[in-house]
Design a protein around this motif. Structure first.
Motif, PDB file in Angstrom:
ATOM      1  N   THR A  29       3.377  -2.579   7.430  1.00  0.00           N
ATOM      2  CA  THR A  29       3.968  -3.750   8.560  1.00  0.00           C
ATOM      3  C   THR A  29       3.287  -3.972   9.776  1.00  0.00           C
ATOM      4  O   THR A  29       3.586  -4.904  10.489  1.00  0.00           O
ATOM      5  N   ALA A  30       2.232  -2.959   9.892  1.00  0.00           N
ATOM      6  CA  ALA A  30       1.393  -2.988  11.081  1.00  0.00           C
ATOM      7  C   ALA A  30       0.649  -4.340  11.122  1.00  0.00           C
ATOM      8  O   ALA A  30      -0.045  -5.035  10.148  1.00  0.00           O
ATOM      9  N   PRO A  31       0.645  -5.174  12.410  1.00  0.00           N
ATOM     10  CA  PRO A  31       0.252  -6.501  12.661  1.00  0.00           C
ATOM     11  C   PRO A  31      -1.301  -6.555  12.530  1.00  0.00           C
ATOM     12  O   PRO A  31      -1.834  -7.474  12.061  1.00  0.00           O
ATOM     13  N   GLY A  32      -1.876  -5.319  12.573  1.00  0.00           N
ATOM     14  CA  GLY A  32      -3.339  -5.345  12.684  1.00  0.00           C
ATOM     15  C   GLY A  32      -4.180  -5.425  11.241  1.00  0.00           C
ATOM     16  O   GLY A  32      -4.980  -5.728  10.969  1.00  0.00           O
ATOM     17  N   LEU A  33      -3.137  -5.394  10.312  1.00  0.00           N
ATOM     18  CA  LEU A  33      -3.628  -5.535   8.953  1.00  0.00           C
ATOM     19  C   LEU A  33      -3.686  -6.876   8.501  1.00  0.00           C
ATOM     20  O   LEU A  33      -4.293  -7.050   7.316  1.00  0.00           O
ATOM     21  N   HIS A  34      -2.922  -7.575   9.126  1.00  0.00           N
ATOM     22  CA  HIS A  34      -3.070  -9.078   8.666  1.00  0.00           C
ATOM     23  C   HIS A  34      -2.323  -9.331   7.158  1.00  0.00           C
ATOM     24  O   HIS A  34      -3.171  -9.998   6.570  1.00  0.00           O
ATOM     25  N   ILE A  35      -1.419  -8.610   7.006  1.00  0.00           N
ATOM     26  CA  ILE A  35      -0.802  -8.919   5.567  1.00  0.00           C
ATOM     27  C   ILE A  35      -0.220 -10.135   5.487  1.00  0.00           C
ATOM     28  O   ILE A  35       0.662 -10.435   6.122  1.00  0.00           O
ATOM     29  N   GLU A  36      -0.519 -11.153   4.538  1.00  0.00           N
ATOM     30  CA  GLU A  36      -0.204 -12.412   4.578  1.00  0.00           C
ATOM     31  C   GLU A  36       0.275 -12.805   2.998  1.00  0.00           C
ATOM     32  O   GLU A  36      -0.609 -12.192   1.897  1.00  0.00           O
ATOM     33  N   PRO A  37       0.952 -13.691   2.528  1.00  0.00           N
ATOM     34  CA  PRO A  37       1.306 -14.101   1.336  1.00  0.00           C
ATOM     35  C   PRO A  37       0.255 -14.722   0.802  1.00  0.00           C
ATOM     36  O   PRO A  37      -0.704 -15.391   1.490  1.00  0.00           O
ATOM     37  N   ILE A  38      -0.003 -14.814  -0.486  1.00  0.00           N
ATOM     38  CA  ILE A  38      -0.851 -15.696  -1.215  1.00  0.00           C
ATOM     39  C   ILE A  38      -0.364 -17.049  -1.711  1.00  0.00           C
ATOM     40  O   ILE A  38       0.757 -17.024  -2.381  1.00  0.00           O
ATOM     41  N   THR A  39      -0.663 -18.273  -1.280  1.00  0.00           N
ATOM     42  CA  THR A  39      -0.450 -19.304  -1.481  1.00  0.00           C
ATOM     43  C   THR A  39      -0.409 -19.503  -3.111  1.00  0.00           C
ATOM     44  O   THR A  39      -1.398 -19.471  -3.546  1.00  0.00           O
ATOM     45  N   ASN A  40       0.523 -20.117  -3.566  1.00  0.00           N
ATOM     46  CA  ASN A  40       0.715 -20.632  -5.028  1.00  0.00           C
ATOM     47  C   ASN A  40       0.708 -19.144  -5.748  1.00  0.00           C
ATOM     48  O   ASN A  40       0.035 -19.523  -7.150  1.00  0.00           O
ATOM     49  N   SER A  41       1.110 -18.174  -5.506  1.00  0.00           N
ATOM     50  CA  SER A  41       1.029 -17.168  -6.400  1.00  0.00           C
ATOM     51  C   SER A  41       1.915 -17.007  -7.298  1.00  0.00           C
ATOM     52  O   SER A  41       3.002 -17.396  -7.008  1.00  0.00           O
ATOM     53  N   ALA A  42       1.724 -16.629  -8.489  1.00  0.00           N
ATOM     54  CA  ALA A  42       2.657 -16.413  -9.656  1.00  0.00           C
ATOM     55  C   ALA A  42       3.579 -15.215  -9.457  1.00  0.00           C
ATOM     56  O   ALA A  42       4.836 -15.524  -9.701  1.00  0.00           O
ATOM     57  N   ASP A  43       3.474 -14.367  -8.311  1.00  0.00           N
ATOM     58  CA  ASP A  43       4.466 -13.388  -8.006  1.00  0.00           C
ATOM     59  C   ASP A  43       4.509 -13.536  -6.355  1.00  0.00           C
ATOM     60  O   ASP A  43       3.709 -13.350  -5.595  1.00  0.00           O
ATOM     61  N   ASP A  44       5.949 -13.703  -5.857  1.00  0.00           N
ATOM     62  CA  ASP A  44       5.935 -14.013  -4.551  1.00  0.00           C
ATOM     63  C   ASP A  44       5.590 -12.715  -3.696  1.00  0.00           C
ATOM     64  O   ASP A  44       6.069 -12.619  -2.469  1.00  0.00           O
ATOM     65  N   LYS A  45       5.683 -11.683  -4.424  1.00  0.00           N
ATOM     66  CA  LYS A  45       5.592 -10.143  -3.811  1.00  0.00           C
ATOM     67  C   LYS A  45       4.149  -9.742  -3.650  1.00  0.00           C
ATOM     68  O   LYS A  45       3.740  -8.881  -2.818  1.00  0.00           O
ATOM     69  N   VAL A  46       3.209 -10.624  -3.868  1.00  0.00           N
ATOM     70  CA  VAL A  46       1.637 -10.182  -3.839  1.00  0.00           C
ATOM     71  C   VAL A  46       1.321 -10.580  -2.380  1.00  0.00           C
ATOM     72  O   VAL A  46       1.833 -11.746  -2.112  1.00  0.00           O
ATOM     73  N   ARG A  47       0.477  -9.698  -1.738  1.00  0.00           N
ATOM     74  CA  ARG A  47       0.054 -10.197  -0.283  1.00  0.00           C
ATOM     75  C   ARG A  47      -1.506  -9.765  -0.521  1.00  0.00           C
ATOM     76  O   ARG A  47      -1.949  -9.082  -1.298  1.00  0.00           O
ATOM     77  N   THR A  48      -2.149 -10.436   0.623  1.00  0.00           N
ATOM     78  CA  THR A  48      -3.703  -9.803   0.886  1.00  0.00           C
ATOM     79  C   THR A  48      -3.455  -9.240   2.300  1.00  0.00           C
ATOM     80  O   THR A  48      -2.812  -9.493   3.206  1.00  0.00           O
ATOM     81  N   GLY A  49      -4.675  -8.507   2.658  1.00  0.00           N
ATOM     82  CA  GLY A  49      -4.908  -8.113   3.880  1.00  0.00           C
ATOM     83  C   GLY A  49      -6.337  -8.294   4.324  1.00  0.00           C
ATOM     84  O   GLY A  49      -7.161  -8.856   3.251  1.00  0.00           O
ATOM     85  N   ARG A  50      -6.623  -7.816   5.411  1.00  0.00           N
ATOM     86  CA  ARG A  50      -8.161  -7.848   5.782  1.00  0.00           C
ATOM     87  C   ARG A  50      -8.725  -6.800   6.215  1.00  0.00           C
ATOM     88  O   ARG A  50      -8.218  -6.057   6.920  1.00  0.00           O
ATOM     89  N   VAL A  51      -9.819  -6.294   5.475  1.00  0.00           N
ATOM     90  CA  VAL A  51     -10.462  -5.007   5.734  1.00  0.00           C
ATOM     91  C   VAL A  51     -11.129  -5.288   7.227  1.00  0.00           C
ATOM     92  O   VAL A  51     -10.898  -4.291   8.172  1.00  0.00           O
ATOM     93  N   ASP A  52     -11.982  -6.146   7.333  1.00  0.00           N
ATOM     94  CA  ASP A  52     -12.327  -6.401   8.886  1.00  0.00           C
ATOM     95  C   ASP A  52     -12.535  -8.048   8.696  1.00  0.00           C
ATOM     96  O   ASP A  52     -12.057  -8.734   7.815  1.00  0.00           O
ATOM     97  N   GLN A  53     -13.460  -8.226   9.750  1.00  0.00           N
ATOM     98  CA  GLN A  53     -13.523  -9.764   9.942  1.00  0.00           C
ATOM     99  C   GLN A  53     -14.159 -10.561   8.732  1.00  0.00           C
ATOM    100  O   GLN A  53     -13.831 -11.780   8.820  1.00  0.00           O
ATOM    101  N   PHE A  54     -14.915  -9.897   8.090  1.00  0.00           N
ATOM    102  CA  PHE A  54     -15.522 -10.570   7.054  1.00  0.00           C
ATOM    103  C   PHE A  54     -15.078 -10.113   5.575  1.00  0.00           C
ATOM    104  O   PHE A  54     -15.468 -10.874   4.605  1.00  0.00           O
ATOM    105  N   LEU A  55     -14.430  -8.944   5.390  1.00  0.00           N
ATOM    106  CA  LEU A  55     -13.965  -8.703   4.248  1.00  0.00           C
ATOM    107  C   LEU A  55     -12.550  -8.621   4.010  1.00  0.00           C
ATOM    108  O   LEU A  55     -11.605  -8.118   4.558  1.00  0.00           O
ATOM    109  N   PRO A  56     -12.366  -9.531   2.798  1.00  0.00           N
ATOM    110  CA  PRO A  56     -10.836  -9.519   2.594  1.00  0.00           C
ATOM    111  C   PRO A  56     -10.244  -8.275   1.898  1.00  0.00           C
ATOM    112  O   PRO A  56     -11.187  -7.619   1.342  1.00  0.00           O
TER     113      PRO A  56
END
Length: 70
Positions: free
Chosen positions: A33-60
Motif C-alpha cells: 500500500t506504499a504510495p511510492g509504488l504507484h499501484i493502480e488498477p488497470i482500466t478495462n481489466s478482465a479481473d478487477d484485482k489486477v494492478r500495475t506499479g511503476r519500477v521507476d519513471q520510465f519502467l512500468p
C-alpha cells in the motif's frame, strides 16, 4: 501482502533494470500500500484485482493481483 511471481524473462533483463525491478519487488513485498509504488488498477481489466506499479519513471511494473483489500 502481495503475492509476487517473477517471469522466466526476468533473468534476461539488463543488470540495471533487474536491480530496479528487485528493489521494487522488495518494497512491494514489505508494504503493497506504499504510495511510492504507484499501484493502480488497470482500466478495462478482465479481473478487477489486477494492478500495475511503476519500477521507476520510465519502467512500468508487472501486474499485481490478489490483495483482498483492493
Amino acid at each position: 501482502m502481495a503475492n509476487i511471481i517473477m517471469s522466466k524473462l526476468a533473468g534476461k533483463l539488463d543488470a540495471s533494470v533487474k536491480k530496479k525491478a528487485y528493489v521494487f519487488l522488495e518494497k512491494l513485498s514489505e508494504d503493497d500500500t506504499a504510495p511510492g509504488l504507484h499501484i493502480e488498477p488497470i482500466t478495462n481489466s478482465a479481473d478487477d484485482k489486477v494492478r500495475t506499479g511503476r519500477v521507476d519513471q520510465f519502467l512500468p511494473g508487472g501486474a499485481v493481483q490478489g490483495a483482498e483489500r483492493w
